[in-house]
Design a protein around this motif. Structure first.
Motif, PDB file in Angstrom:
ATOM      1  N   SER A   1       0.816  -1.223   0.000  1.00 51.74           N
ATOM      2  CA  SER A   1       0.000   0.000   0.000  1.00 51.74           C
ATOM      3  C   SER A   1       0.845   1.267   0.000  1.00 51.74           C
ATOM      4  N   GLY A   2       2.155   1.132   0.303  1.00 49.67           N
ATOM      5  CA  GLY A   2       3.042   2.284   0.337  1.00 49.67           C
ATOM      6  C   GLY A   2       3.389   2.759   1.735  1.00 49.67           C
ATOM      7  N   THR A   3       2.663   2.294   2.757  1.00 49.67           N
ATOM      8  CA  THR A   3       2.990   2.693   4.131  1.00 49.67           C
ATOM      9  C   THR A   3       4.235   1.954   4.604  1.00 49.67           C
ATOM     10  N   LYS A   4       4.940   2.567   5.565  1.00 47.94           N
ATOM     11  CA  LYS A   4       6.181   1.967   6.059  1.00 47.94           C
ATOM     12  C   LYS A   4       5.909   0.658   6.769  1.00 47.94           C
ATOM     13  N   CYS A   5       6.807  -0.276   6.575  1.00 49.93           N
ATOM     14  CA  CYS A   5       6.661  -1.617   7.106  1.00 49.93           C
ATOM     15  C   CYS A   5       7.473  -1.776   8.399  1.00 49.93           C
ATOM     16  N   PRO A   6       6.819  -1.979   9.541  1.00 50.26           N
ATOM     17  CA  PRO A   6       7.562  -2.120  10.792  1.00 50.26           C
ATOM     18  C   PRO A   6       7.917  -3.556  11.151  1.00 50.26           C
ATOM     19  N   GLY A   7       7.865  -4.481  10.218  1.00 46.81           N
ATOM     20  CA  GLY A   7       8.161  -5.868  10.557  1.00 46.81           C
ATOM     21  C   GLY A   7       7.061  -6.449  11.423  1.00 46.81           C
ATOM     22  N   HIS A   8       7.433  -7.252  12.402  1.00 42.65           N
ATOM     23  CA  HIS A   8       6.449  -7.877  13.288  1.00 42.65           C
ATOM     24  C   HIS A   8       5.923  -6.944  14.374  1.00 42.65           C
ATOM     25  N   CYS A   9       6.576  -5.818  14.593  1.00 41.76           N
ATOM     26  CA  CYS A   9       6.195  -4.939  15.696  1.00 41.76           C
ATOM     27  C   CYS A   9       4.912  -4.182  15.387  1.00 41.76           C
ATOM     28  N   GLN A  10       3.848  -4.573  16.023  1.00 43.99           N
ATOM     29  CA  GLN A  10       2.586  -3.842  15.948  1.00 43.99           C
ATOM     30  C   GLN A  10       2.502  -3.042  17.239  1.00 43.99           C
ATOM     31  N   PHE A  11       2.873  -1.788  17.177  1.00 43.30           N
ATOM     32  CA  PHE A  11       3.067  -0.965  18.361  1.00 43.30           C
ATOM     33  C   PHE A  11       1.766  -0.337  18.825  1.00 43.30           C
ATOM     34  N   GLU A  12       1.490  -0.490  20.112  1.00 45.60           N
ATOM     35  CA  GLU A  12       0.343   0.142  20.756  1.00 45.60           C
ATOM     36  C   GLU A  12       0.873   1.337  21.536  1.00 45.60           C
ATOM     37  N   CYS A  13       0.351   2.512  21.288  1.00 48.85           N
ATOM     38  CA  CYS A  13       0.813   3.723  21.976  1.00 48.85           C
ATOM     39  C   CYS A  13       0.475   3.653  23.468  1.00 48.85           C
ATOM     40  N   PRO A  14       1.474   3.800  24.343  1.00 47.18           N
ATOM     41  CA  PRO A  14       1.186   3.799  25.778  1.00 47.18           C
ATOM     42  C   PRO A  14       0.525   5.103  26.237  1.00 47.18           C
ATOM     43  N   ARG A  15       0.736   6.176  25.487  1.00 50.99           N
ATOM     44  CA  ARG A  15       0.103   7.472  25.731  1.00 50.99           C
ATOM     45  C   ARG A  15      -0.343   8.032  24.396  1.00 50.99           C
ATOM     46  N   GLU A  16      -1.211   9.029  24.436  1.00 53.15           N
ATOM     47  CA  GLU A  16      -1.758   9.592  23.206  1.00 53.15           C
ATOM     48  C   GLU A  16      -0.685  10.287  22.351  1.00 53.15           C
ATOM     49  N   TYR A  17       0.286  10.936  23.031  1.00 51.42           N
ATOM     50  CA  TYR A  17       1.356  11.648  22.327  1.00 51.42           C
ATOM     51  C   TYR A  17       2.708  11.241  22.896  1.00 51.42           C
ATOM     52  N   GLY A  18       3.712  11.241  22.026  1.00 53.87           N
ATOM     53  CA  GLY A  18       5.071  10.977  22.490  1.00 53.87           C
ATOM     54  C   GLY A  18       5.871  10.141  21.510  1.00 53.87           C
ATOM     55  N   ARG A  19       7.147   9.993  21.828  1.00 53.85           N
ATOM     56  CA  ARG A  19       8.051   9.144  21.049  1.00 53.85           C
ATOM     57  C   ARG A  19       8.487   7.991  21.936  1.00 53.85           C
ATOM     58  N   PHE A  20       8.518   6.793  21.332  1.00 50.97           N
ATOM     59  CA  PHE A  20       8.804   5.599  22.114  1.00 50.97           C
ATOM     60  C   PHE A  20       9.792   4.706  21.353  1.00 50.97           C
ATOM     61  N   PRO A  21      10.698   4.053  22.060  1.00 46.91           N
ATOM     62  CA  PRO A  21      11.746   3.272  21.389  1.00 46.91           C
ATOM     63  C   PRO A  21      11.201   2.030  20.682  1.00 46.91           C
ATOM     64  N   HIS A  22      11.859   1.678  19.599  1.00 48.34           N
ATOM     65  CA  HIS A  22      11.571   0.420  18.920  1.00 48.34           C
ATOM     66  C   HIS A  22      12.221  -0.670  19.767  1.00 48.34           C
ATOM     67  N   PRO A  23      11.520  -1.743  20.074  1.00 47.25           N
ATOM     68  CA  PRO A  23      12.092  -2.756  20.963  1.00 47.25           C
ATOM     69  C   PRO A  23      13.259  -3.555  20.365  1.00 47.25           C
ATOM     70  N   ARG A  24      13.395  -3.549  19.026  1.00 47.66           N
ATOM     71  CA  ARG A  24      14.441  -4.358  18.393  1.00 47.66           C
ATOM     72  C   ARG A  24      15.548  -3.562  17.712  1.00 47.66           C
ATOM     73  N   ASP A  25      15.403  -2.253  17.576  1.00 46.31           N
ATOM     74  CA  ASP A  25      16.386  -1.484  16.809  1.00 46.31           C
ATOM     75  C   ASP A  25      16.542  -0.088  17.406  1.00 46.31           C
ATOM     76  N   CYS A  26      17.727   0.207  17.905  1.00 47.98           N
ATOM     77  CA  CYS A  26      17.990   1.504  18.543  1.00 47.98           C
ATOM     78  C   CYS A  26      17.999   2.665  17.555  1.00 47.98           C
ATOM     79  N   ARG A  27      18.030   2.385  16.267  1.00 54.32           N
ATOM     80  CA  ARG A  27      18.007   3.457  15.265  1.00 54.32           C
ATOM     81  C   ARG A  27      16.579   3.839  14.876  1.00 54.32           C
ATOM     82  N   ARG A  28      15.592   3.174  15.443  1.00 58.60           N
ATOM     83  CA  ARG A  28      14.202   3.407  15.071  1.00 58.60           C
ATOM     84  C   ARG A  28      13.360   3.694  16.309  1.00 58.60           C
TER      85      ARG A  28
END
Length: 177
Positions: free
Chosen positions: A107-134
């Protein structure tokens, strides 16, 4: 002198034979540009264009993709090693950070692999659990997949991308998403 003439005759006959073979094969073979012959395929739902060589895996740095004429093929690294795209080989996991490939869904959207991330808060930045560059950026409770710039790593304390020496990151290639 006779030896020189014999060598010259062999060279002339050889060039003529090669020219004749080149003419015959060019009639039978259609040459395709490199772009047209590139194979693509889906790996874990991600579209991977694969012309030749090797590509990083979209979600597991203990694997890599080998480009075959029919598309990408998943290949495993040996136990205790991760894929190093810069050297095109698996290296010991303590010598190199886990790096995943950047791909998109069909579809053209970015592919995050297996990580289906649920936001712990409505706003903010949160680390990728498998890659420190993301990392994931949440707006109105909707996560978007992001990556730090070249040579930068996500710092969990400041929630920004910083130089590697200043980053606090707990990502692990085998972390659950």
């Amino acid at each position: 002198m006779a030896f020189s003439k014999a060598v010259l005759m062999l060279v002339i006959v050889g060039v003529a034979a090669v020219s004749a073979q080149g003419t015959e094969s060019s009639e039978d073979t259609e040459l395709l540009p490199a772009e047209a012959s590139a194979a693509s395929g889906l790996v874990e739902g991600c579209s991977v264009s694969c012309a030749r060589g090797y590509r990083p895996h979209p979600s597991d740095c203990r694997k890599f993709l080998q480009c075959a004429p029919f598309g990408p093929v998943e290949m495993p690294c040996a136990e205790g090693t991760v894929w190093d795209q810069s050297q095109l080989r698996c290296e010991h996991e303590t010598n190199i950070p886990c790096r995943l490939g950047f791909y998109n869904y069909p579809s053209g959207t970015k592919c995050p692999g297996h990580c289906q991330f649920e936001c712990p808060r409505e706003y903010g930045r949160f680390p990728h659990p498998r890659d420190c560059r993301r990392f994931f950026r949440c707006r109105n409770g909707v996560a978007s997949y992001r990556s730090c710039g070249s040579g930068k790593y996500f710092d969990e304390v400041s929630a920004t991308c910083v130089e590697a020496a200043y980053a606090t990151c707990t990502a692990s290639f085998d972390a659950d998403c």
